[in-house]
Structures are given as C-alpha cells and as structure tokens.
Scaffold this active site. Structure first.
Site: not given
Length: 376
Positions: A92, A146, A271
RNA sequence: GGGGAGAUACCUAAGUGGCCAACAGGGGCAGACUGUAAAUCUGCUGGCGUACGCCUUCGUAGGUUCGAAUCCUGCUCUCCCCA
C-alpha cells in the site's frame, strides 16, 4: 503480471481467476493478510504458508519507509529477501496513513507533507517518490498514492479529493513507466478509484483510472465508516466500469460478510487488518458464527477452538485455554487467534472459489452470511 | 515488657469535618476494532430502581457535632523498632 478468469458464476457477478506474478500464482478471489511493517503481526512466514495458506501478503510504504528505512531495504535486496518471503507482495502506498494519521500531515498539490508518528521528523510524500520507494521495497503489485477520502464527507470535498488523487495518479504512472524494477522481477501499478459515496464521482473516477489502461484496479475509500449498503452500492457502480478481464481489489475490506458480498459483486482481491487485530483483541471468526473468546461463557469450555477449522490450532487448543491466554495477555493467545482467523479468512475465499467453479456459490454464500451474522 | 505505625470496596491505595457511595491503578464484566501510531481503546463495577432517587458501607462499640471515613474514648487485630 497476467490475469486469467477460470470461471464465472451465473447467478452473481462472482468470478474465479488466477493472477500470475514473477513470484508465483494467486488464485482469486483472494484475501491478503496485512503485514504492515514487514510482518503479519503474530504470525511467522512459515505458518503463513504452511498453515494459513497465504498466497500474497501486504506491506506498507509509509511504515517501511520510516522503519527500517530505505537504506536497509535496499541493502537487503528488497522486502521479499528482507523478510524471507518469496511469494507475491503488494504494498500500500501510504494513502491510508494520509487518512488515518491526518493530524500529522498537510495535503498540497505537490504531495503530502507529514511528520513521522515515531519521532516527529518531517517528510514529504509525492506521487513520484512513492513509486521510487515502492521500487526499493520491490513489491509485485504497487499502489498509487491517493487520498483515502474520510467519511462522512461533503460532496465538494469528495470531488476535490478525487481530483487530487487523479492528478497524483497521472504523475505516479508517468514516473512508474519511466523507471525500472531494481531486483529483476517485474512490478505492476494499480490505480485507485475514489469518490466517497457519491455515485457520479465514483463513475467519473472509475472511468478516469480505466483510461490509463493498467493491469489491475483498486477501489479505495470504502469501509471508512459508511453504512455497509452504501459500500455495496459503490462496488456495484464501479464494477460496471472496471474491465472484466482485469483483477479488482477492494482495499481494506473487511468482515467475512463484506468479503462474500464483495465477491458476489465481482471483487477479486481483499485485504484487512480485522482477522489479526480483532483476533488479538479476542474476536474469532468461525464457520458457525463470531465468538468473543473473552466472554465468561467460554471460561470452562474445553471444546476445540473451531472443530471445523482448517488451522492446526483449531483442534489442538480449547476455547477455555485460548480465553485464558488472551485474558492473561499471553503473546501465544494473540498468535493462536491470528492463526485461526487468518486461516478462516483464507478458507472463506478458497471455498468461495470452489463454489464459483462448481456453480453453488450463491446458495452457499447466503447460508454462510446467515451464520456469520450470528454471535455465539 | 517499652516505644511507634496502621486497619478504607474483590486487591493495592488516596482521602483526615459537609463538594464522599468514596481519587487512582489492578482485577472482574461487557462493548468497540475494516488499505494497522492498536498485545489497543471505551463503558460499567456496594444494594434496589430505566431514571430523579432511596437504602447500607471506610476494623469494632460508643461519644462530640446541624453534619463523621475524617475529631474523642474503649475494645479487637496487624506491622515495625528496642529489651
């Protein structure tokens, strides 16, 4: 990376597929255990493979960047070697930390200025350096930088936030395409759909990221406090637009029921910290329902943790023993609970895959949801 | 035998005239946890009642006072020092 669909369910949008990476294959739908700082908390790598059956795990850019740091990561030869894990890894980007550590950061067009939660030191994440960091970590799948839009959220903020994510995506992709992997295995870059709970924004976001034509796409900004039905609605809206022949990753989700509902709507990858974190805190997910093992009703229950469970701990240890360990704050309790929950999550997606292939997914899913909504 | 300190709720422990059903930890009970600042966090924890409230509690028996866990007296028990 390659993605192949092996079977489609004819009553739902569910699909069974297979992702091929340079570190091996992943059979979808899949649940990916979260290993934020280079470890799936409480579960070692051997057990992840041999007991849980994990096919891919997560790492986190923000946490690994701060500690151990990129010098060590580089010298180690990347995260796979550092933690001795030769199956696929997804990292991530730190977008979630921009959300969860909001008081420590300032968002600007160029990127996110933030101070470390560990020592207060100042840093700047940009869409470009997030790619560089994920090159050094060397994950097979890397995520766009993001902003995970908070909930609740005004329409105007959600739009602004989405536009920022789109701008960052463009820059990140440009940098990604102009750079090379460092360790001889290929990496792929997943863009992330945002847009909060607003249908038109979700549509706009999905169309925007699809136009970049990547190997897989993620849906972010959900399971941040919105009602579950809104989450399901957004998944449906977005999956109408995301291409059939690319994997779809629903980030940060969720409960076992969320996962089944996600699969039914065409999600391939999930996840969540829930199996490990909630496990450490005494919550067990089983095929018969949810257990709070700390409750006094289990004090003298010497039956197995889960007689239908797929982990070796399920038959080996009793509920009473696990309750004792968790209440006494014995580390072993956290380990056993994490092993059990992760095994259950992996069983859930593996069984889903089987049911999609043999055509019994929908009825099985509905009966599972009924059981999984029940507190034992 | 002489001198000193103390006894508070399940435990440790604060409180030394009214703001005390009594600080704070622990323990107990329950809840929360969704791309991990989480082996974390929250609530309740004398009895009865949903609640306003009422009743019974600070070793024990009396007393002083409008009012006592807090002041006085007797008793019981515990710990420390000296012989």
């Amino acid at each position: 990376m390659k993605f192949e669909i092996c079977a489609k369910d004819n009553k739902t949008k569910a699909r069974a597929g297979e992702i091929t990476t340079d570190h091996g294959k992943i059979q979808t739908p899949i649940f990916m255990p979260v290993g934020t700082a280079g470890s799936v908390k409480g579960v070692n790598q051997r057990d992840l493979i041999e007991d849980v059956g994990a096919q891919i795990i997560l790492g986190n850019t923000y946490h690994l960047y701060l500690r151990p740091g990129m010098e060590t990561m580089n010298l180690a030869g990347g995260l796979h070697k550092f933690i001795n894990w030769d199956r696929p890894i997804l990292t991530d980007s730190g977008g979630y930390q921009v959300f969860s550590l909001a008081e420590n950061r300032k968002l600007k067009d160029e990127g996110a200025h933030f101070s470390s939660h560990i020592d207060g030191s100042k840093h700047l994440f940009t869409p470009e350096n997030i790619v560089d960091i994920q090159r050094i970590i060397g994950a097979d799948i890397i995520m766009a930088f993001d902003e995970c839009t908070p909930y609740p959220c005004e329409y105007n903020y959600a739009k602004k936030s989405m536009d920022l994510t789109h701008k960052w995506l463009k820059r990140g992709l440009k940098h990604f395409d102009a750079s090379e992997p460092l360790y001889g295995h290929s990496q792929t870059f997943f863009p992330i759909v945002q847009g909060s709970v607003f249908k038109d924004l979700r549509i706009e976001s999905a169309e925007t990221i699809v136009s970049h034509n990547r190997e897989g796409y993620a849906i972010g900004g959900l399971s941040v406090g919105e009602p579950e039905q809104e989450m399901y609605d957004m998944i449906e809206v977005v999956n109408e637009i995301l291409p059939q022949d690319k994997p779809r990753y629903l980030m940060g989700v969720g409960t076992p029921v969320n996962i089944l509902e996600g699969i039914a709507r065409g999600i391939d990858m999930f996840d969540c910290v829930m199996p490990t974190r909630n496990g450490r805190n005494g919550m067990l997910f089983t095929s018969e329902g949810i257990i709070n093992i700390k409750n006094v009703k289990w004090k003298n229950d010497f039956s197995p943790i889960d007689e239908n469970g797929s982990s070796f701990v399920d038959l080996q240890f009793s509920k009473a023993y696990l309750r004792h360990l968790i209440i006494a704050k014995e580390i072993l309790g956290a380990q056993i609970a994490s092993l059990h929950n992760l095994s259950f999550y992996l069983w859930l997606v593996t069984e889903s895959r089987k049911r999609i292939i043999d055509g019994s997914f929908l009825s099985w899913k509905n009966s599972m949801i009924e059981k999984l909504s029940f507190r034992l």
